[in-house]
Design a protein around this motif. Structure first.
Motif, PDB file in Angstrom:
ATOM      1  N   UNK A 159       0.932  -1.324  -0.124  1.00 41.42           N
ATOM      2  CA  UNK A 159       0.034  -0.082   0.116  1.00 41.42           C
ATOM      3  C   UNK A 159       0.956   1.228   0.010  1.00 41.42           C
ATOM      4  N   UNK A 160       0.202   2.390  -0.356  1.00 40.00           N
ATOM      5  CA  UNK A 160       0.986   3.748  -0.470  1.00 40.00           C
ATOM      6  C   UNK A 160      -0.023   4.852  -0.434  1.00 40.00           C
ATOM      7  N   UNK A 161       0.440   5.928   0.405  1.00 40.32           N
ATOM      8  CA  UNK A 161      -0.245   6.968   0.727  1.00 40.32           C
ATOM      9  C   UNK A 161       0.811   8.146   0.062  1.00 40.32           C
ATOM     10  N   UNK A 162      -0.211   9.264  -0.619  1.00 40.25           N
ATOM     11  CA  UNK A 162       0.673  10.471  -0.977  1.00 40.25           C
ATOM     12  C   UNK A 162       0.039  11.686  -0.702  1.00 40.25           C
ATOM     13  N   UNK A 163       0.418  12.504   0.046  1.00 41.48           N
ATOM     14  CA  UNK A 163      -0.383  13.800   0.636  1.00 41.48           C
ATOM     15  C   UNK A 163       0.655  15.147   0.140  1.00 41.48           C
ATOM     16  N   UNK A 164      -0.039  15.846  -0.324  1.00 41.92           N
ATOM     17  CA  UNK A 164       0.467  17.192  -0.751  1.00 41.92           C
ATOM     18  C   UNK A 164      -0.183  18.273  -0.290  1.00 41.92           C
ATOM     19  N   UNK A 165       0.442  19.376   0.026  1.00 46.13           N
ATOM     20  CA  UNK A 165       0.007  20.689   0.550  1.00 46.13           C
ATOM     21  C   UNK A 165       0.361  21.745  -0.002  1.00 46.13           C
ATOM     22  N   UNK A 166      -0.386  22.508  -0.671  1.00 47.59           N
ATOM     23  CA  UNK A 166       0.039  23.860  -1.386  1.00 47.59           C
ATOM     24  C   UNK A 166      -0.844  24.825  -0.802  1.00 47.59           C
ATOM     25  N   UNK A 172      -3.938  17.654  -1.451  1.00 52.32           N
ATOM     26  CA  UNK A 172      -4.338  16.814  -2.615  1.00 52.32           C
ATOM     27  C   UNK A 172      -3.736  15.224  -2.069  1.00 52.32           C
ATOM     28  N   UNK A 173      -4.634  14.254  -2.038  1.00 52.64           N
ATOM     29  CA  UNK A 173      -4.493  12.974  -1.442  1.00 52.64           C
ATOM     30  C   UNK A 173      -4.753  11.779  -2.549  1.00 52.64           C
ATOM     31  N   UNK A 174      -3.782  10.801  -2.602  1.00 54.10           N
ATOM     32  CA  UNK A 174      -3.582   9.743  -3.440  1.00 54.10           C
ATOM     33  C   UNK A 174      -3.302   8.638  -2.585  1.00 54.10           C
ATOM     34  N   UNK A 175      -3.910   7.509  -2.787  1.00 55.86           N
ATOM     35  CA  UNK A 175      -3.626   6.175  -2.178  1.00 55.86           C
ATOM     36  C   UNK A 175      -3.684   5.140  -3.231  1.00 55.86           C
ATOM     37  N   UNK A 176      -3.061   3.944  -3.150  1.00 57.78           N
ATOM     38  CA  UNK A 176      -2.826   2.863  -3.747  1.00 57.78           C
ATOM     39  C   UNK A 176      -2.694   1.740  -3.243  1.00 57.78           C
ATOM     40  N   UNK A 207      -5.434   5.896  -6.679  1.00 58.01           N
ATOM     41  CA  UNK A 207      -6.673   6.654  -6.641  1.00 58.01           C
ATOM     42  C   UNK A 207      -6.616   8.102  -5.894  1.00 58.01           C
ATOM     43  N   UNK A 208      -7.176   8.990  -6.678  1.00 55.82           N
ATOM     44  CA  UNK A 208      -7.254  10.269  -5.800  1.00 55.82           C
ATOM     45  C   UNK A 208      -8.406  10.307  -5.105  1.00 55.82           C
ATOM     46  N   UNK A 209      -8.439  10.580  -3.812  1.00 51.02           N
ATOM     47  CA  UNK A 209      -9.768  10.662  -2.895  1.00 51.02           C
ATOM     48  C   UNK A 209      -9.927  12.348  -2.615  1.00 51.02           C
ATOM     49  N   UNK A 210     -10.994  12.185  -2.406  1.00 53.30           N
ATOM     50  CA  UNK A 210     -11.558  13.557  -1.746  1.00 53.30           C
ATOM     51  C   UNK A 210     -10.604  14.117  -0.590  1.00 53.30           C
TER      52      UNK A 210
END
Length: 305
Positions: A159-166, A172-176, A207-210
């Protein structure tokens, strides 16, 4: 009686000198941080803004919460940290990434969105750049019972999680998730007098999550795992006795799947999850009677409808 003569070795210091060590030379540069030149914080026109600068391949222990048993587990995760760099900045302070990781770890690093959002926000503020991001990947273990005997064992998925803040665009949140399944070839079943060849399939979902997805109520890992496994010919099991094996092989025969079928079925389940905004699905089948693998993929963005 042992007549061997014991070696008389030089001292450790002398041994080091023998192999090239020399006495320290004169020290003229500052040893205090305040007196050291900070090249990374140099401000000048450096020609281009950089998309990302940071550190990768950082391994660290973390805690994972799950709606599957075990409900809490510790594992070793791999991190990537980065931020963009403005044109007038020479570089970033690399130590701040791992320094902050250690600070969060001391407070108990749980891989949930609340923690990761806080982490990238703090990182963006600390780096004094317009954004910051992290990607963390980890093995996730979950209990799986055999279908007849109900004997349990642990399966795992990557599994993986990707979180970005601007600072202006927000989060912006992605998971896989990448997991194993069983598929049985529909063509083989159709043309053969009896039997049909099957294969082990690998389903990968990104996946891009809300940004407001509530992972305290809904476990995204469980959602993605179920989308993959429930559409397969059969699930993978860590423990199978003969009655279980009979059930699994018969289930696979009753539910033949091409790779094309798999990605469309998984995509359908992901499409129905309201919090999922965009998704990528790929299935790779390790063919049992061919030297090649079979591959299919689909990308879909619900925001463009």
């Amino acid at each position: 009686m042992n007549d061997t003569v014991k070696k008389q070795l030089p001292t450790k210091t002398e041994r080091h000198k023998l192999f090239g060590s020399v006495e320290p030379g004169p020290k003229t540069k500052p040893v205090d941080k305040k007196g050291m030149k900070d090249l990374q914080n140099t401000k000048k026109d450096f020609l281009f803004e950089l998309d990302a600068v940071g550190v990768s391949n950082v391994k660290h222990p973390v805690t994972i919460k799950s709606q599957h048993t075990p409900l809490t587990q510790t594992t070793i995760a791999q991190f990537y940290f980065a931020s963009s760099i403005s044109q007038d900045s020479k570089g970033t302070n690399m130590s701040r990434f791992t320094e902050q990781l250690q600070s969060y770890y001391q407070d108990g690093f749980v891989l949930d969105f609340s923690t990761l959002k806080s982490f990238v926000f703090d990182l963006q503020q600390r780096l004094e750049q317009k954004d910051a991001e992290l990607t963390v990947s980890f093995p996730w273990f979950f209990e799986r019972q055999a279908p007849y005997t109900e004997q349990a064992g642990l399966n795992h998925a990557d599994a993986w999680m990707r979180v970005r803040y601007h600072e202006t665009e927000g989060y912006d949140i992605h998971v896989g998730l990448s997991g194993k399944i069983t598929t049985l070839c529909p063509c083989s079943k159709e043309i053969s007098e009896y039997s049909a060849h099957n294969q082990r399939g690998n389903i990968e979902m990104d996946v891009t999550l809300d940004p407001d997805f509530d992972d305290q109520t809904y476990d995204w890992k469980t959602i993605l795992l179920e989308a993959a496994e429930s559409n397969a010919s059969a699930r993978i099991h860590p423990v199978l006795k003969r009655p279980d094996e009979k059930m699994v092989t018969e289930q696979a025969y009753e539910n033949p799947r091409f790779v094309e079928d798999m990605v469309r079925l998984v995509a359908s389940d992901l499409y129905e999850v309201e919090a999922i905004q965009q998704f990528y699905v790929r299935c790779i089948n390790e063919e049992s009677i061919h030297l090649h693998d079979a591959v299919a993929s689909i990308t879909y963005d619900k925001r463009e409808e």
